[in-house]
Design an enzyme around this catalytic site. Structure first.
Site, mmCIF file in Angstrom:
data_model
loop_
_atom_site.group_PDB
_atom_site.id
_atom_site.type_symbol
_atom_site.label_atom_id
_atom_site.label_comp_id
_atom_site.label_asym_id
_atom_site.label_seq_id
_atom_site.Cartn_x
_atom_site.Cartn_y
_atom_site.Cartn_z
ATOM 1 N N HIS A 114 0.818 -1.223 0.000
ATOM 2 C CA HIS A 114 0.000 0.000 0.000
ATOM 3 C C HIS A 114 0.848 1.269 0.000
ATOM 4 O O HIS A 114 0.360 2.365 0.304
ATOM 5 C CB HIS A 114 -0.974 -0.020 1.189
ATOM 6 C CG HIS A 114 -1.950 -1.157 1.093
ATOM 7 N ND1 HIS A 114 -2.686 -1.594 2.166
ATOM 8 C CD2 HIS A 114 -2.303 -1.951 0.058
ATOM 9 C CE1 HIS A 114 -3.451 -2.616 1.790
ATOM 10 N NE2 HIS A 114 -3.231 -2.858 0.523
ATOM 11 N N CYS A 122 4.309 12.986 -8.010
ATOM 12 C CA CYS A 122 3.464 14.014 -8.633
ATOM 13 C C CYS A 122 2.127 13.392 -9.008
ATOM 14 O O CYS A 122 2.079 12.233 -9.411
ATOM 15 C CB CYS A 122 4.141 14.572 -9.885
ATOM 16 S SG CYS A 122 3.114 15.805 -10.718
HETATM 17 C C1 BV8 Z 1 -8.515 -2.084 -5.202
HETATM 18 C C2 BV8 Z 1 -2.906 2.957 2.498
HETATM 19 C C3 BV8 Z 1 -9.170 -2.302 -7.460
HETATM 20 C C4 BV8 Z 1 -3.555 4.223 2.909
HETATM 21 C C5 BV8 Z 1 -4.689 1.293 2.502
HETATM 22 C C6 BV8 Z 1 -13.533 -7.026 -2.422
HETATM 23 C C7 BV8 Z 1 -14.510 -7.034 -1.475
HETATM 24 C C8 BV8 Z 1 -14.851 -5.813 -0.839
HETATM 25 C C9 BV8 Z 1 -14.208 -4.610 -1.128
HETATM 26 C C10 BV8 Z 1 -13.242 -4.611 -2.076
HETATM 27 C C11 BV8 Z 1 -12.916 -5.803 -2.727
HETATM 28 N N1 BV8 Z 1 -11.927 -5.514 -3.592
HETATM 29 C C12 BV8 Z 1 -11.630 -4.179 -3.520
HETATM 30 C C13 BV8 Z 1 -12.427 -3.601 -2.607
HETATM 31 C C14 BV8 Z 1 -12.386 -2.196 -2.242
HETATM 32 C C15 BV8 Z 1 -11.299 -1.881 -1.183
HETATM 33 C C16 BV8 Z 1 -11.572 -2.615 0.098
HETATM 34 O O1 BV8 Z 1 -11.014 -3.664 0.376
HETATM 35 N N2 BV8 Z 1 -12.450 -1.988 0.903
HETATM 36 C C17 BV8 Z 1 -12.738 -2.546 2.250
HETATM 37 C C18 BV8 Z 1 -12.787 -1.397 3.237
HETATM 38 C C19 BV8 Z 1 -14.028 -3.309 2.224
HETATM 39 N N3 BV8 Z 1 -9.962 -2.221 -1.671
HETATM 40 C C20 BV8 Z 1 -9.344 -1.257 -2.419
HETATM 41 O O2 BV8 Z 1 -9.829 -0.195 -2.712
HETATM 42 C C21 BV8 Z 1 -7.952 -1.624 -2.913
HETATM 43 N N4 BV8 Z 1 -7.852 -1.329 -4.309
HETATM 44 O O3 BV8 Z 1 -9.171 -3.044 -4.891
HETATM 45 O O4 BV8 Z 1 -8.378 -1.625 -6.499
HETATM 46 C C22 BV8 Z 1 -10.458 -1.589 -7.457
HETATM 47 C C23 BV8 Z 1 -10.485 -0.324 -7.976
HETATM 48 C C24 BV8 Z 1 -11.717 0.317 -8.043
HETATM 49 C C25 BV8 Z 1 -12.881 -0.264 -7.490
HETATM 50 C C26 BV8 Z 1 -12.804 -1.551 -6.935
HETATM 51 C C27 BV8 Z 1 -11.583 -2.218 -6.918
HETATM 52 C C28 BV8 Z 1 -6.884 -0.731 -2.224
HETATM 53 C C29 BV8 Z 1 -6.795 -1.065 -0.804
HETATM 54 C C30 BV8 Z 1 -5.628 -0.294 -0.155
HETATM 55 C C31 BV8 Z 1 -6.097 0.990 0.497
HETATM 56 N N5 BV8 Z 1 -5.010 1.601 1.252
HETATM 57 N N6 BV8 Z 1 -3.613 1.847 3.134
HETATM 58 C C32 BV8 Z 1 -3.193 4.631 4.308
HETATM 59 O O5 BV8 Z 1 -2.627 3.823 5.054
HETATM 60 O O6 BV8 Z 1 -3.494 5.782 4.611
HETATM 61 S S1 BV8 Z 1 -5.645 0.122 3.341
HETATM 62 C C33 BV8 Z 1 -5.265 0.339 5.037
HETATM 63 O O7 BV8 Z 1 -6.373 -0.162 5.750
HETATM 64 C C34 BV8 Z 1 -4.081 -0.465 5.538
HETATM 65 O O8 BV8 Z 1 -3.009 -0.476 4.637
HETATM 66 C C35 BV8 Z 1 -4.702 -1.843 5.731
HETATM 67 O O9 BV8 Z 1 -4.762 -2.544 4.514
HETATM 68 C C36 BV8 Z 1 -6.111 -1.485 6.173
HETATM 69 C C37 BV8 Z 1 -6.236 -1.541 7.668
HETATM 70 O O10 BV8 Z 1 -6.275 -2.886 8.011
HETATM 71 P P1 BV8 Z 1 -5.212 -3.499 9.085
HETATM 72 O O11 BV8 Z 1 -3.824 -3.131 8.698
HETATM 73 O O12 BV8 Z 1 -5.570 -4.907 9.204
HETATM 74 O O13 BV8 Z 1 -5.518 -2.670 10.419
HETATM 75 P P2 BV8 Z 1 -6.829 -2.683 11.359
HETATM 76 O O14 BV8 Z 1 -6.681 -1.535 12.268
HETATM 77 O O15 BV8 Z 1 -8.067 -2.830 10.526
HETATM 78 O O16 BV8 Z 1 -6.676 -4.061 12.190
HETATM 79 C C38 BV8 Z 1 -5.595 -4.213 13.067
HETATM 80 C C39 BV8 Z 1 -5.728 -5.622 13.639
HETATM 81 O O17 BV8 Z 1 -4.597 -5.849 14.477
HETATM 82 C C40 BV8 Z 1 -6.981 -5.817 14.488
HETATM 83 O O18 BV8 Z 1 -7.613 -7.025 14.081
HETATM 84 C C41 BV8 Z 1 -6.450 -5.935 15.933
HETATM 85 O O19 BV8 Z 1 -7.118 -6.925 16.634
HETATM 86 C C42 BV8 Z 1 -5.023 -6.413 15.697
HETATM 87 N N7 BV8 Z 1 -4.066 -5.943 16.708
HETATM 88 C C43 BV8 Z 1 -4.045 -4.753 17.378
HETATM 89 N N8 BV8 Z 1 -2.942 -4.701 18.177
HETATM 90 C C44 BV8 Z 1 -2.263 -5.876 17.978
HETATM 91 C C45 BV8 Z 1 -2.984 -6.668 17.030
HETATM 92 N N9 BV8 Z 1 -2.589 -7.884 16.624
HETATM 93 C C46 BV8 Z 1 -1.426 -8.364 17.162
HETATM 94 N N10 BV8 Z 1 -0.667 -7.646 18.052
HETATM 95 C C47 BV8 Z 1 -1.061 -6.427 18.499
HETATM 96 N N11 BV8 Z 1 -0.318 -5.757 19.393
HETATM 97 ZN ZN ZN Z 2 4.822 16.747 -11.986
#
Ligand code: BV8
Ligand code: ZN
Length: 245
Positions: A114, A122
């Site tokens: 990501h 740019c």
């Molecule tokens: C795309 C950068 C093609 C930005 C990020 C299929 C089904 C449904 C939806 C979709 C699908 N395919 C595509 C989609 C759409 C979308 C998506 O998945 N939406 C979700 C919300 C449903 N995906 C996209 O848009 C992707 N692109 O598919 O392009 C396309 C194009 C057009 C239209 C359709 C498709 C792009 C996805 C990337 C987006 N960018 N990050 C930034 O960071 O600012 S995503 C960002 O959020 C992170 O990178 C990461 O991926 C996500 C967060 O998740 P986690 O990292 O898991 O963090 P979270 O806080 O949720 O969970 C933490 C976990 O850790 C918890 O479970 C907790 O219990 C645990 N934890 C906490 N402390 C600890 C621990 N575990 C162990 N030890 C600890 N101490």
């Molecule tokens: Zn430029």
């Protein structure tokens, strides 16, 4: 607790999420209940969000640059460095994290699926992404020296495609494991399994007959798709989970 055997026949693909950086002091998305300034992160971290209010998006990423620069890798990051040292090219780390802590810990075989907080590019011209740790003052939107258009963080936003080369590298690794007759193992740590395509890798590995592990503090949306599930903090579990044989 079952132990993860890393021997001369093991090919290990690791996926990490925000949970692995939590013990370093980086807030998780869930921890923020997915919100930043009452805005859904998906709204800020998106092309629409940038079109509507680019200075707000730069404030979001500048704050995170400041936060990430002030923290350090934790024992969870370090355990993965040790596994890589043991397995060499039979190891690959795919991370959803943009904080750069894996590389700072010493990981080398890393796919930043990501993007990276400390890179900028740019929004218009073909100028390659460049290193940039600047914390831009509130309200400013930096411009490109080459074409004068807006600069943007080198981050994959919601609704944007991942780099095909990154997806290819992950798929090639599973393929090489399979063709080498080796034992493919997939371990996901600190991820809620909510964002695709990252959350779908476990299904690809299962289809390829690989072993699947989840190390997470809470149940993830795709927990049921993992054979082995270890509940706990990655900084405490990962250092003792593997048997290096
Ligand atoms: C795309 C950068 C093609 C930005 C990020 C299929 C089904 C449904 C939806 C979709 C699908 N395919 C595509 C989609 C759409 C979308 C998506 O998945 N939406 C979700 C919300 C449903 N995906 C996209 O848009 C992707 N692109 O598919 O392009 C396309 C194009 C057009 C239209 C359709 C498709 C792009 C996805 C990337 C987006 N960018 N990050 C930034 O960071 O600012 S995503 C960002 O959020 C992170 O990178 C990461 O991926 C996500 C967060 O998740 P986690 O990292 O898991 O963090 P979270 O806080 O949720 O969970 C933490 C976990 O850790 C918890 O479970 C907790 O219990 C645990 N934890 C906490 N402390 C600890 C621990 N575990 C162990 N030890 C600890 N101490
Ligand atoms: Zn430029």
């Amino acid at each position: 607790m079952d132990s993860l055997i890393l021997d001369s026949n093991t090919w290990l693909l690791v996926l990490t999420g925000a949970g692995v950086s939590a013990e370093s002091g980086v807030p998780t998305f869930r921890g923020m209940s997915g919100l930043w300034e009452d805005q859904h992160v998906e709204a800020v971290a998106s092309p629409e969000g940038f079109r509507k209010d680019p200075s707000r998006v730069w404030r979001f990423y500048s704050e995170r640059r400041k936060g990430a620069a002030a923290v350090h890798p934790n024992p969870g990051h370090e355990a993965l460095v040790a596994w890589e040292r043991h397995l060499g090219d039979r190891f690959l780390l795919a991370t959803q994290n943009v904080d750069g802590l894996h590389t700072r810990a010493g990981s080398q075989r890393v796919v930043e699926m990501h993007g990276n907080l400390f890179k900028t590019r740019c929004s218009r011209c073909e100028r390659p992404p460049f290193d940039d740790a600047t914390v831009y003052p509130t309200g400013t939107v930096p411009e490109c020296d080459a074409c004068g258009m807006r600069l943007r963080p080198h981050i994959v936003w919601f609704g944007e495609y991942l780099e095909p080369a990154d997806i290819q590298r992950i798929e090639d690794f599973s393929l090489r494991a399979a063709t080498s007759g080796g034992r493919l193992v997939f371990l996901a740590a600190g991820t809620s399994g909510a964002v695709y395509p990252a959350a779908g890798i476990v299904d690809q590995v299962r289809k390829a007959g690989g072993e699947t592990w989840l190390v997470n503090l809470d149940p993830a949306e795709n927990s049921s798709r993992f054979e082995h599930r270890v509940v706990g903090k990655s900084g405490e579990v990962l250092p003792t989970l593997a048997k290096l044989a």
